[in-house]
Scaffold this active site. Structure first.
Site, PDB file in Angstrom:
ATOM      1  CG  ASN A   6      -1.683   1.252   1.425  1.00 51.87           C
ATOM      2  OD1 ASN A   6      -1.841   2.022   0.483  1.00 51.87           O
ATOM      3  ND2 ASN A   6      -2.202   1.476   2.636  1.00 51.87           N
ATOM      4  CE  LYS A   8       0.496   3.287   4.965  1.00 53.18           C
ATOM      5  NZ  LYS A   8       0.270   3.367   6.382  1.00 53.18           N
ATOM      6  CG  HIS A  93      -5.762   1.678   5.098  1.00 48.68           C
ATOM      7  ND1 HIS A  93      -5.305   2.577   6.038  1.00 48.68           N
ATOM      8  CD2 HIS A  93      -4.743   0.813   4.868  1.00 48.68           C
ATOM      9  CE1 HIS A  93      -4.056   2.262   6.342  1.00 48.68           C
ATOM     10  NE2 HIS A  93      -3.691   1.189   5.659  1.00 48.68           N
ATOM     11  CD  GLU A  95      -2.814   5.218   6.912  1.00 51.42           C
ATOM     12  OE1 GLU A  95      -2.810   5.369   5.682  1.00 51.42           O
ATOM     13  OE2 GLU A  95      -1.870   4.700   7.543  1.00 51.42           O
ATOM     14  CD  GLU A 159      -3.591  -2.938   7.241  1.00 55.87           C
ATOM     15  OE1 GLU A 159      -2.510  -3.216   6.740  1.00 55.87           O
ATOM     16  OE2 GLU A 159      -4.172  -1.866   7.060  1.00 55.87           O
ATOM     17  N   GLY A 165       2.225   1.870  10.804  1.00 57.65           N
ATOM     18  CA  GLY A 165       3.143   3.000  10.676  1.00 57.65           C
ATOM     19  C   GLY A 165       3.811   3.393  11.986  1.00 57.65           C
ATOM     20  CB  SER A 195       5.212  -2.110  11.785  1.00 57.35           C
ATOM     21  OG  SER A 195       4.684  -0.829  12.084  1.00 57.35           O
TER      22      SER A 195
HETATM   23  C1  PEP Z   1      -0.803  -0.199   5.827  1.00 54.87           C
HETATM   24  O1  PEP Z   1      -0.722   0.905   5.325  1.00 54.87           O
HETATM   25  O2  PEP Z   1      -1.731  -0.939   5.524  1.00 54.87           O
HETATM   26  C2  PEP Z   1       0.238  -0.613   6.777  1.00 54.87           C
HETATM   27  C3  PEP Z   1       0.145  -1.780   7.358  1.00 54.87           C
HETATM   28  O3  PEP Z   1       1.270   0.287   7.018  1.00 54.87           O
HETATM   29  P1  PEP Z   1       2.670  -0.032   7.755  1.00 54.87           P
HETATM   30  O4  PEP Z   1       3.206  -1.288   7.131  1.00 54.87           O
HETATM   31  O5  PEP Z   1       3.513   1.178   7.442  1.00 54.87           O
HETATM   32  O6  PEP Z   1       2.393  -0.189   9.204  1.00 54.87           O
END
Ligand code: PEP
Length: 235
Positions: A6, A8, A93, A95, A159, A165, A195
């Site tokens: 992803n 972003k 997601h 976010e 997630e 992040g 992460s």
């Molecule tokens: C994501 O954006 O779905 C995600 C898991 O980000 P990160 O790997 O940076 O934690």
């Protein structure tokens, strides 16, 4: 095993094309791994072109609207995504839920519209740190999963919001427990996100109910993304 990156709000069309050219042959080295990249809307077409016709890397969007067209400023529909070469999309997601008013209802509408149009869907679920501390993880997951259609083209990404992040990763045991719970509610593959990096990918992906990963920060650099995909191929 499915590894989705992803991007972003990173990589405009120029960078997207360059990155796509770098990873176009990755599937031949990461045998058995489905590889997906999710650029911002404006970079989808460039990524598709950079990959070229022979590549097995797939390009998904990061979101989709449920209407085909209309007065919905700032939104993009499933047929528009298909026209520029996307074959799937992320929905829900965290976010989007945190910053853009996404609700379980709108996630359901987006997932349904995408599936109806023939797209693949990665639907994200996960609890916040406060919800985990209040022992509400299962309630939150059950509520978020309940609205998602069961469909062969839909996978769920677990997630935990506190791991996205932040550099904090769920332990393999915590991830496994949440994945098993989600699978008890919904017949689907479940990706882990939060992460994921080359250093921790293998141990997370080795868990029985972890069927892949949705990667944010760790997918932006081609070498890091490749290392995660190669780790998946070894599991
Ligand atoms: C994501 O954006 O779905 C995600 C898991 O980000 P990160 O790997 O940076 O934690």
């Amino acid at each position: 095993m499915l590894i989705a990156g992803n991007w972003k709000l990173f990589k405009g069309p120029h960078e997207a094309r360059r990155f796509a050219i770098e990873i176009r042959h990755l599937p031949t080295r990461a045998a058995g791994v489905e590889i997906v990249v999710c650029p911002p809307f404006v970079s989808i077409e460039a990524a598709v072109q950079g990959l070229g016709e022979g590549s097995d890397v797939r390009v998904y969007a990061q979101n989709v609207h449920w209407e085909l067209e209309g007065a919905f400023t700032g939104e993009v529909s499933a047929p528009m995504l298909i026209e520029v070469g996307a074959t799937g999309t992320i929905v829900g997601h965290s976010e989007r839920r945190q910053y853009f008013g996404e609700t379980d209802d709108t996630v359901r509408l987006r997932a349904e519209a995408a599936l109806e149009a023939g797209l693949h869907v990665i639907a994200c679920v996960g609890e916040t740190e406060a919800q985990r501390e209040a022992d509400q993880t299962e309630d939150v997951l059950a509520r978020q999963v309940a609205v998602l259609p069961v469909h062969e083209r839909l996978v769920i990404a677990y997630e935990p919001v506190w791991a996205i992040g932040t550099g904090k990763t769920a332990t393999p045991e915590t991830a496994q427990e949440a994945h098993a719970f989600i699978k008890s509610l919904h017949e689907t593959r479940v990706l882990y996100g939060g992460s994921v990096k080359p250093e921790n990918a293998k141990v997370l992906l080795a868990q029985k109910d972890v069927d892949g990963a949705l990667v944010g920060g760790g997918c932006l650099d081609a070498l890091s993304f490749e290392a995660i995909c190669l780790a998946a191929a070894e599991v």
